[in-house]
Design a protein around this motif. Structure first.
Motif, mmCIF file in Angstrom:
data_model
loop_
_atom_site.group_PDB
_atom_site.id
_atom_site.type_symbol
_atom_site.label_atom_id
_atom_site.label_comp_id
_atom_site.label_asym_id
_atom_site.label_seq_id
_atom_site.Cartn_x
_atom_site.Cartn_y
_atom_site.Cartn_z
ATOM 1 N N GLY A 28 0.783 -1.268 -0.003
ATOM 2 C CA GLY A 28 0.040 0.004 0.183
ATOM 3 C C GLY A 28 0.728 1.206 -0.052
ATOM 4 O O GLY A 28 2.123 1.191 0.029
ATOM 5 N N PRO A 29 0.276 2.388 0.258
ATOM 6 C CA PRO A 29 0.922 3.547 0.115
ATOM 7 C C PRO A 29 1.689 3.900 1.409
ATOM 8 O O PRO A 29 1.132 3.275 2.324
ATOM 9 C CB PRO A 29 -0.086 4.618 -0.240
ATOM 10 C CG PRO A 29 -1.272 4.146 0.526
ATOM 11 C CD PRO A 29 -1.321 2.514 0.081
ATOM 12 N N GLU A 30 2.666 4.750 1.272
ATOM 13 C CA GLU A 30 3.282 5.135 2.774
ATOM 14 C C GLU A 30 2.362 5.899 3.565
ATOM 15 O O GLU A 30 2.088 7.058 2.999
ATOM 16 C CB GLU A 30 4.730 5.593 2.379
ATOM 17 C CG GLU A 30 5.438 4.742 2.048
ATOM 18 C CD GLU A 30 6.838 4.982 1.900
ATOM 19 O OE1 GLU A 30 7.222 5.895 2.698
ATOM 20 O OE2 GLU A 30 7.818 4.543 1.066
ATOM 21 N N LEU A 31 1.682 5.572 4.541
ATOM 22 C CA LEU A 31 0.731 6.304 5.532
ATOM 23 C C LEU A 31 1.598 6.546 6.592
ATOM 24 O O LEU A 31 2.391 5.567 7.170
ATOM 25 C CB LEU A 31 -0.557 5.585 5.592
ATOM 26 C CG LEU A 31 -1.420 5.468 4.231
ATOM 27 C CD1 LEU A 31 -2.696 4.672 4.640
ATOM 28 C CD2 LEU A 31 -2.034 6.924 3.731
ATOM 29 N N ASN A 32 1.142 7.607 7.244
ATOM 30 C CA ASN A 32 1.777 7.814 8.858
ATOM 31 C C ASN A 32 0.504 7.644 9.579
ATOM 32 O O ASN A 32 -0.539 7.777 9.312
ATOM 33 C CB ASN A 32 2.505 8.810 8.755
ATOM 34 C CG ASN A 32 1.707 10.364 8.611
ATOM 35 O OD1 ASN A 32 0.689 10.559 9.345
ATOM 36 N ND2 ASN A 32 2.233 11.266 7.978
ATOM 37 N N PHE A 33 0.879 7.195 10.973
ATOM 38 C CA PHE A 33 -0.130 7.249 11.755
ATOM 39 C C PHE A 33 -1.179 8.330 11.870
ATOM 40 O O PHE A 33 -2.207 8.167 12.305
ATOM 41 C CB PHE A 33 0.613 7.070 13.115
ATOM 42 C CG PHE A 33 1.302 8.183 13.982
ATOM 43 C CD1 PHE A 33 0.394 9.079 14.464
ATOM 44 C CD2 PHE A 33 2.471 8.104 13.527
ATOM 45 C CE1 PHE A 33 1.175 10.130 15.180
ATOM 46 C CE2 PHE A 33 3.118 9.291 14.131
ATOM 47 C CZ PHE A 33 2.378 10.369 15.092
ATOM 48 N N THR A 34 -0.634 9.473 11.691
ATOM 49 C CA THR A 34 -1.879 10.731 11.560
ATOM 50 C C THR A 34 -2.871 10.962 10.707
ATOM 51 O O THR A 34 -3.833 11.276 10.912
ATOM 52 C CB THR A 34 -1.001 12.183 11.569
ATOM 53 O OG1 THR A 34 -0.308 12.135 10.389
ATOM 54 C CG2 THR A 34 0.357 12.358 12.713
ATOM 55 N N GLU A 35 -2.476 10.075 9.571
ATOM 56 C CA GLU A 35 -3.650 9.817 8.800
ATOM 57 C C GLU A 35 -4.330 8.564 8.983
ATOM 58 O O GLU A 35 -5.564 8.612 8.332
ATOM 59 C CB GLU A 35 -2.783 9.321 7.134
ATOM 60 C CG GLU A 35 -2.034 10.704 6.717
ATOM 61 C CD GLU A 35 -1.350 10.372 5.509
ATOM 62 O OE1 GLU A 35 -0.946 9.136 5.220
ATOM 63 O OE2 GLU A 35 -0.848 11.256 4.997
ATOM 64 N N MET A 36 -4.046 7.627 9.672
ATOM 65 C CA MET A 36 -4.827 6.800 10.164
ATOM 66 C C MET A 36 -5.656 6.784 11.594
ATOM 67 O O MET A 36 -6.612 6.234 11.797
ATOM 68 C CB MET A 36 -4.177 5.293 10.280
ATOM 69 C CG MET A 36 -3.346 4.779 8.839
ATOM 70 S SD MET A 36 -2.724 3.316 8.955
ATOM 71 C CE MET A 36 -1.111 3.714 9.838
ATOM 72 N N LEU A 37 -5.135 7.703 12.259
ATOM 73 C CA LEU A 37 -5.926 7.986 13.669
ATOM 74 C C LEU A 37 -6.487 9.158 13.701
ATOM 75 O O LEU A 37 -6.323 10.206 13.003
ATOM 76 C CB LEU A 37 -4.702 8.021 14.942
ATOM 77 C CG LEU A 37 -3.908 6.628 15.003
ATOM 78 C CD1 LEU A 37 -2.734 7.095 15.890
ATOM 79 C CD2 LEU A 37 -4.762 5.653 15.413
ATOM 80 N N PRO A 38 -7.462 9.411 14.831
ATOM 81 C CA PRO A 38 -8.190 10.569 14.833
ATOM 82 C C PRO A 38 -7.178 11.479 15.462
ATOM 83 O O PRO A 38 -5.964 11.453 15.932
ATOM 84 C CB PRO A 38 -9.007 10.386 16.270
ATOM 85 C CG PRO A 38 -9.209 8.881 16.132
ATOM 86 C CD PRO A 38 -8.000 8.172 15.481
ATOM 87 N N THR A 39 -7.247 12.885 15.258
ATOM 88 C CA THR A 39 -6.479 13.853 15.518
ATOM 89 C C THR A 39 -5.942 14.003 17.023
ATOM 90 O O THR A 39 -4.944 14.129 17.380
ATOM 91 C CB THR A 39 -6.813 15.247 15.197
ATOM 92 O OG1 THR A 39 -7.040 15.293 13.880
ATOM 93 C CG2 THR A 39 -5.946 16.627 15.428
ATOM 94 N N GLU A 40 -6.917 13.670 17.958
ATOM 95 C CA GLU A 40 -6.752 13.525 19.320
ATOM 96 C C GLU A 40 -5.810 12.484 19.767
ATOM 97 O O GLU A 40 -5.127 12.457 20.669
ATOM 98 C CB GLU A 40 -8.134 13.237 20.059
ATOM 99 C CG GLU A 40 -9.195 14.229 19.909
ATOM 100 C CD GLU A 40 -9.756 14.213 18.612
ATOM 101 O OE1 GLU A 40 -10.003 12.887 18.182
ATOM 102 O OE2 GLU A 40 -10.395 15.182 17.957
ATOM 103 N N MET A 41 -5.834 11.425 19.048
ATOM 104 C CA MET A 41 -4.773 10.405 19.221
ATOM 105 C C MET A 41 -3.385 10.732 18.781
ATOM 106 O O MET A 41 -2.431 10.455 19.487
ATOM 107 C CB MET A 41 -5.252 9.014 18.549
ATOM 108 C CG MET A 41 -6.472 8.404 19.131
ATOM 109 S SD MET A 41 -6.328 7.991 20.765
ATOM 110 C CE MET A 41 -5.213 6.697 20.814
#
Length: 154
Positions: A28-41
């Motif tokens: 898959g594409p290179e995603l970072n955790f900020t794209e997968m998690l809610p901003t609060e997390m």
């Protein structure tokens, strides 16, 4: 007509719905955790960083910068955790409408100078010429009082 491959751009999840890091790396594409998690997390994760690491992280990518720069919570905890030069200066900055980040930046150098004095780093200084270059900044009367008390106790 040329065949265009439509690659699945979403990371794969296992039966429990957990995203595999390997699927992100390998297929898959290179995603970072900020794209997968809610901003609060993401803010919670960034809150474990020290000030220097937080500043470095904010220049990593646009998404991280938006989250870090926009989170008053992140900067507030660091600002209050710093050995403040004078709590009144923090209060003045805040009442003047400065963000927690600006308040931290404005007072950080002063707090470093104060901490060095209180630890005795400058106890052997006898005149201005003995001071290391770029080691001083303006300090308020209360801070100089604390420094004087510490020096007298030594």
């Amino acid at each position: 007509m040329q065949h265009v491959s439509k690659r699945n751009n979403k990371p794969h999840a296992n039966e429990e719905g957990v995203i595999s890091l390997m699927s992100i790396r390998n297929g898959g594409p290179e995603l970072n955790f900020t794209e997968m998690l809610p901003t609060e997390m993401s803010v919670k994760i960034f809150s474990d960083l020290d000030i220097r690491s937080l500043c470095r992280a904010s220049v990593t990518c646009k998404r991280w910068k938006v989250i870090i720069e926009g989170s008053e919570k992140l900067w507030r905890s660091h600002c209050l955790g710093v050995l403040a030069v004078c709590p009144r200066e923090v209060d003045w900055d805040r009442s003047d409408g400065h963000s927690w980040k600006v308040t931290l930046v404005r007072n950080y150098q002063k707090s470093c100078v104060k901490r060095r004095w209180l630890k005795g780093k400058y106890s052997n200084i006898r005149c201005v010429e003995d001071l290391p270059p770029n080691s001083m900044c303006s300090l308020d009367v209360e801070t100089w009082g604390e420094i004087l008390e510490a020096e007298l106790e030594r």
